[in-house]
Design an enzyme around this catalytic site. Structure first.
Site, short mmCIF file in Angstrom:
data_model
loop_
_atom_site.label_atom_id
_atom_site.label_comp_id
_atom_site.label_asym_id
_atom_site.label_seq_id
_atom_site.Cartn_x
_atom_site.Cartn_y
_atom_site.Cartn_z
N ILE A 13 0.83 -1.22 0.00
CA ILE A 13 0.00 0.00 0.00
C ILE A 13 0.86 1.26 0.00
CG2 ILE A 13 -0.35 0.31 2.51
CD1 ILE A 13 -2.97 0.65 -0.30
N SER A 35 11.90 0.88 7.13
CA SER A 35 11.37 -0.42 6.73
C SER A 35 12.51 -1.41 6.89
CB SER A 35 10.89 -0.34 5.27
OG SER A 35 9.84 -1.24 5.03
N ARG A 36 12.19 -2.62 7.37
CA ARG A 36 13.27 -3.56 7.70
C ARG A 36 14.03 -4.00 6.47
NH1 ARG A 36 9.38 -7.78 10.22
NH2 ARG A 36 8.65 -7.33 8.11
N LYS A 89 -5.32 1.88 7.93
CA LYS A 89 -6.34 1.09 8.59
C LYS A 89 -5.85 -0.35 8.65
CE LYS A 89 -7.95 -1.57 6.13
NZ LYS A 89 -7.51 -2.73 5.29
N ASP A 167 -9.59 -7.68 7.29
CA ASP A 167 -8.68 -6.65 6.78
C ASP A 167 -9.36 -5.86 5.66
OD1 ASP A 167 -5.69 -5.55 6.40
OD2 ASP A 167 -6.53 -6.03 4.44
#
Ligand code: NAP
Length: 306
Positions: A13, A35-36, A89, A167
């Site tokens: 997303i 971000s990993r 969300k 989700d």
């Protein structure tokens, strides 16, 4: 004033919607990511929020696009650092986490925006306005999509805390809670959890709003035509929202489709909230999902592999 933004969780997303919306909006400058595994060309990247905050980016705000489990710690670290926070969300893994974040943001004097992107779909505002003076007789959600097509390899979504079919289903609940004049209350639910998984692959919900019956039929195994549809029966005929809220059909009229500007509208709203020193945290859709887990009859169904 330019908002110096950090983006957390560079996945589907973030790439599909957040980056184009941020880049097209001259109120924002994307100055860092956390971000990993992923990085963006030309933007300083860090492995986590702590490293991003410690970097010299003069951050003003962060937008968080990680899965719900772990979101609270990330958002709390940002609020701790005095940053405004926008949440994908569902806003957190639990209702108490999001309530605590709202309290913390208020205490720290920063903006917290718990987004519901489907509410920004073009038909939703007009649907709410049209329904506001109608008598609602019944309403139905049919949210049926193919998990393999829309969530390829997202194992987290079927882990405990991943919400499973809720989700996408929470998007429908976010719309329903926004367009129906009376509060939505849950009476009963059934959830189907694949053997060996932690979250449901299908669910039904029986709700009510005033004296109207409201049902939801959520399925993650829909192949062929996909449906993201809402129908509201009223004393003046039936309203239909389809394509996730972007197509609106009123009684006697043709379906009306308008351009999808969900994420640009979310970033506009975030900028407005920051400028006004306000927050926007509506936890009702999350409460309905939590309620479903509280009252649901559970069935174990066939194992699922992506
Ligand atoms: P995704 O493709 O799996 O991306 C999430 C990213 O978050 C991952 O790429 C990962 O990047 C990072 N991450 C941090 N902690 C993680 C963890 N414990 N497990 C997995 N990833 C972790 O998921 P997504 O589809 O972008 O969804 C993220 C959020 O956006 C969800 O809450 C979802 O409901 C919401 N959303 C998704 C869509 C959609 O169509 N996909 C639409 C609207 C909203 P690193 O490995 O680099 O850390």
């Amino acid at each position: 004033m330019m908002i110096r933004l950090g983006l957390v969780g560079i996945g589907k997303i973030a790439r599909d919607q957040h980056l184009p919306a941020i880049r097209a909006d001259d109120r924002y400058e994307l100055v860092a990511t956390a971000s990993r595994h992923a990085q963006l060309d030309g933007v300083p990247g860090h492995v986590d929020i702590a490293a991003m905050i410690a970097g010299d980016h003069r951050l003003g705000a962060v937008s968080i696009c990680t899965p719900p489990v772990g979101r609270h710690a990330i958002a709390a670290a940002a609020i701790d650092a005095g940053l405004h926070v926008m949440l994908e969300k569902p806003p957190a893994a639990t209702t108490t986490e999001i309530s605590a974040l709202a309290d913390y943001a208020r205490a720290r004097g920063v903006t917290l925006f718990a987004t519901w992107h489907s509410r920004e779909a073009a038909g939703v505002g007009p649907a709410r306005d049209w329904l506001s003076d109608k008598r609602i007789r019944a309403a139905h959600i049919r949210w049926k999509e193919d998990i393999r097509r829309w969530h390829p390899g997202q194992e987290w979504i079927l882990d405990a805390g991943g919400f499973g079919v809720f989700d996408p289903g929470i998007n429908a609940l976010s719309i329903m809670a926004a367009i129906l004049p009376a509060p939505l209350l849950l009476d009963a639910a059934q959830i189907d959890i694949p053997e060996g998984r932690g979250s449901p692959i299908a669910a039904t919900m029986a709700m009510r709003s005033g004296d109207a019956e409201v049902t939801a039929d959520l399925d993650f195994l829909q192949t062929g035509p996909q449906s993201w549809d809402i129908e509201v029966e009223t004393d003046a005929g039936t309203l239909r929202l389809s394509m996730g809220g972007s197509v609106l059909e009123l009684p006697g009229g043709e379906p009306v489709t308008r351009e999808d500007r969900e994420y640009p509208r979310l970033y506009t709203r975030f900028a407005e909230l920051i400028a006004a020193g306000k927050s926007d945290v509506d936890i009702r859709p999350l409460q309905l999902v939590a309620d479903a887990f509280l009252v649901a009859e559970r069935r174990t169904v066939a194992p699922f592999q992506f």
